[in-house]
Enzyme design. Structure first.
Site, PDB file in Angstrom:
ATOM      1  N   HIS A  67     -67.188 -21.927 -19.046  1.00  0.00           N
ATOM      2  CA  HIS A  67     -66.788 -23.302 -19.367  1.00  0.00           C
ATOM      3  C   HIS A  67     -67.950 -24.276 -19.166  1.00  0.00           C
ATOM      4  O   HIS A  67     -68.630 -24.219 -18.149  1.00  0.00           O
ATOM      5  CB  HIS A  67     -65.602 -23.705 -18.495  1.00  0.00           C
ATOM      6  CG  HIS A  67     -64.327 -23.100 -18.973  1.00  0.00           C
ATOM      7  ND1 HIS A  67     -64.073 -21.744 -18.844  1.00  0.00           N
ATOM      8  CD2 HIS A  67     -63.271 -23.621 -19.628  1.00  0.00           C
ATOM      9  CE1 HIS A  67     -62.898 -21.484 -19.392  1.00  0.00           C
ATOM     10  NE2 HIS A  67     -62.401 -22.584 -19.880  1.00  0.00           N
ATOM     11  N   PRO A  68     -68.148 -25.174 -20.119  1.00  0.00           N
ATOM     12  CA  PRO A  68     -69.213 -26.172 -19.963  1.00  0.00           C
ATOM     13  C   PRO A  68     -68.826 -27.188 -18.899  1.00  0.00           C
ATOM     14  O   PRO A  68     -67.636 -27.487 -18.719  1.00  0.00           O
ATOM     15  CB  PRO A  68     -69.270 -26.837 -21.341  1.00  0.00           C
ATOM     16  CG  PRO A  68     -67.876 -26.741 -21.864  1.00  0.00           C
ATOM     17  CD  PRO A  68     -67.341 -25.426 -21.345  1.00  0.00           C
ATOM     18  N   SER A  84     -64.030 -28.252 -26.954  1.00  0.00           N
ATOM     19  CA  SER A  84     -64.448 -28.915 -25.713  1.00  0.00           C
ATOM     20  C   SER A  84     -64.858 -30.351 -25.976  1.00  0.00           C
ATOM     21  O   SER A  84     -64.552 -31.252 -25.198  1.00  0.00           O
ATOM     22  CB  SER A  84     -65.612 -28.151 -25.070  1.00  0.00           C
ATOM     23  OG  SER A  84     -65.128 -27.019 -24.405  1.00  0.00           O
ATOM     24  N   GLU A  87     -61.769 -32.413 -26.303  1.00  0.00           N
ATOM     25  CA  GLU A  87     -61.074 -32.542 -25.016  1.00  0.00           C
ATOM     26  C   GLU A  87     -61.801 -33.499 -24.087  1.00  0.00           C
ATOM     27  O   GLU A  87     -61.217 -34.357 -23.438  1.00  0.00           O
ATOM     28  CB  GLU A  87     -60.928 -31.154 -24.366  1.00  0.00           C
ATOM     29  CG  GLU A  87     -59.907 -30.282 -25.073  1.00  0.00           C
ATOM     30  CD  GLU A  87     -60.177 -28.787 -24.935  1.00  0.00           C
ATOM     31  OE1 GLU A  87     -59.360 -27.985 -25.412  1.00  0.00           O
ATOM     32  OE2 GLU A  87     -61.226 -28.421 -24.346  1.00  0.00           O
ATOM     33  N   VAL A 120     -63.383 -26.475 -13.185  1.00  0.00           N
ATOM     34  CA  VAL A 120     -62.654 -26.435 -14.457  1.00  0.00           C
ATOM     35  C   VAL A 120     -61.313 -27.145 -14.293  1.00  0.00           C
ATOM     36  O   VAL A 120     -60.592 -26.908 -13.329  1.00  0.00           O
ATOM     37  CB  VAL A 120     -62.430 -24.992 -14.947  1.00  0.00           C
ATOM     38  CG1 VAL A 120     -61.586 -24.976 -16.236  1.00  0.00           C
ATOM     39  CG2 VAL A 120     -63.766 -24.291 -15.189  1.00  0.00           C
ATOM     40  N   ILE A 121     -61.048 -28.056 -15.213  1.00  0.00           N
ATOM     41  CA  ILE A 121     -59.767 -28.762 -15.212  1.00  0.00           C
ATOM     42  C   ILE A 121     -59.383 -28.992 -16.666  1.00  0.00           C
ATOM     43  O   ILE A 121     -60.242 -29.063 -17.544  1.00  0.00           O
ATOM     44  CB  ILE A 121     -59.906 -30.110 -14.445  1.00  0.00           C
ATOM     45  CG1 ILE A 121     -58.527 -30.719 -14.149  1.00  0.00           C
ATOM     46  CG2 ILE A 121     -60.770 -31.093 -15.240  1.00  0.00           C
ATOM     47  CD1 ILE A 121     -58.599 -31.896 -13.170  1.00  0.00           C
ATOM     48  N   CYS A 122     -58.088 -29.080 -16.931  1.00  0.00           N
ATOM     49  CA  CYS A 122     -57.642 -29.328 -18.301  1.00  0.00           C
ATOM     50  C   CYS A 122     -57.847 -30.807 -18.600  1.00  0.00           C
ATOM     51  O   CYS A 122     -57.053 -31.660 -18.172  1.00  0.00           O
ATOM     52  CB  CYS A 122     -56.165 -28.938 -18.437  1.00  0.00           C
ATOM     53  SG  CYS A 122     -55.528 -29.191 -20.102  1.00  0.00           S
ATOM     54  N   ALA A 123     -58.911 -31.107 -19.332  1.00  0.00           N
ATOM     55  CA  ALA A 123     -59.313 -32.509 -19.530  1.00  0.00           C
ATOM     56  C   ALA A 123     -58.230 -33.300 -20.274  1.00  0.00           C
ATOM     57  O   ALA A 123     -58.016 -34.486 -19.997  1.00  0.00           O
ATOM     58  CB  ALA A 123     -60.631 -32.563 -20.297  1.00  0.00           C
TER      59      ALA A 123
HETATM   60  N1  LIG Z   1     -65.386 -27.586 -16.973  1.00  0.00           N
HETATM   61  C1  LIG Z   1     -64.293 -27.917 -17.706  1.00  0.00           C
HETATM   62  O1  LIG Z   1     -63.217 -28.141 -17.166  1.00  0.00           O
HETATM   63  N2  LIG Z   1     -64.464 -27.980 -19.072  1.00  0.00           N
HETATM   64  C2  LIG Z   1     -63.427 -28.319 -19.902  1.00  0.00           C
HETATM   65  N3  LIG Z   1     -62.151 -28.602 -19.624  1.00  0.00           N
HETATM   66  C3  LIG Z   1     -61.501 -28.902 -20.806  1.00  0.00           C
HETATM   67  O2  LIG Z   1     -60.339 -29.220 -20.937  1.00  0.00           O
HETATM   68  N4  LIG Z   1     -62.379 -28.796 -21.848  1.00  0.00           N
HETATM   69  C4  LIG Z   1     -63.599 -28.457 -21.327  1.00  0.00           C
HETATM   70  O3  LIG Z   1     -64.681 -28.297 -21.926  1.00  0.00           O
END
Ligand SMILES: NC(=O)NC1=NC(=O)NC1=O
Length: 174
Positions: A67-68, A84, A87, A120-123
């Site tokens: 994940h970026p 991404s 998002e 990582v989180i659901c943006a």
């Molecule tokens: N590190 C992340 O949480 N990346 C991301 N979360 C998302 O919802 N899209 C992303 O690219």
């Protein structure tokens, strides 16, 4: 595109359309193809979730590493995947002021330094203020807690990406 169309897709089309529902992990999509036919979209989502859950810790951490960073180098360079980019933009991460941007960069580095995988989180389910708050709070967790939490977020991102592809008449990428 309804679930019957999904089930009728040849392998190449299936992976071409669904290959990025888990960011940069087409192997997951390639694997669940052999589980078709899916009775519903939730059944496809469940097959993906079961694949992820079956992985060892190192595999789960590998998914997180694909994940970026949020508001990171890929966003600055314009090298984010389409999903991404949308998002992150929707959460306002492409319009941070300099103080927010440097705080995000610092906390992302601190998080990665501590856990060896990115935050990582659901943006799409958060705004930039909440993302910064969660990043700061989650930095204090234990590795196992964050590995599990990050995978939970990956599954939320996957669910929203799947819904965008199946439930609406999203233009096929064919
Ligand atoms: N590190 C992340 O949480 N990346 C991301 N979360 C998302 O919802 N899209 C992303 O690219």
């Amino acid at each position: 595109m309804d679930i019957n169309l999904v089930n009728a897709l040849p392998y190449e089309d299936f992976v071409n359309i669904f290959g990025n529902v888990v960011e940069k992990c087409p192997i997951i999509t390639a694997s669940v193809w052999s589980k078709r036919p899916f009775v519903s979209l939730p059944a496809l989502e469940a097959a993906i979730s079961e694949f992820i859950d079956s992985l060892p810790e190192s595999g789960k951490e590998g998914i997180l590493r694909c994940h970026p960073d949020l508001a990171g180098r890929d966003l600055q360079r314009g090298t984010l995947t389409l999903e991404s980019r949308e998002e992150q933009a929707r959460a306002g991460l492409d319009s941070l002021n300099s103080a927010e941007a440097s705080r995000m960069t610092r906390l992302n580095e601190e998080y990665k330094e501590r856990f060896g995988f990115p935050f990582v989180i659901c943006a799409r389910m958060n705004d930039k203020a909440n993302i910064l708050r969660q990043l700061s709070e989650r930095c204090q967790n234990e590795r196992a807690v964050e590995r599990a939490r990050g995978i939970e977020e990956v599954k939320k991102i996957c669910r929203l990406r799947l819904q965008g592809l199946v439930l609406t008449d999203a233009p096929n990428k064919l």
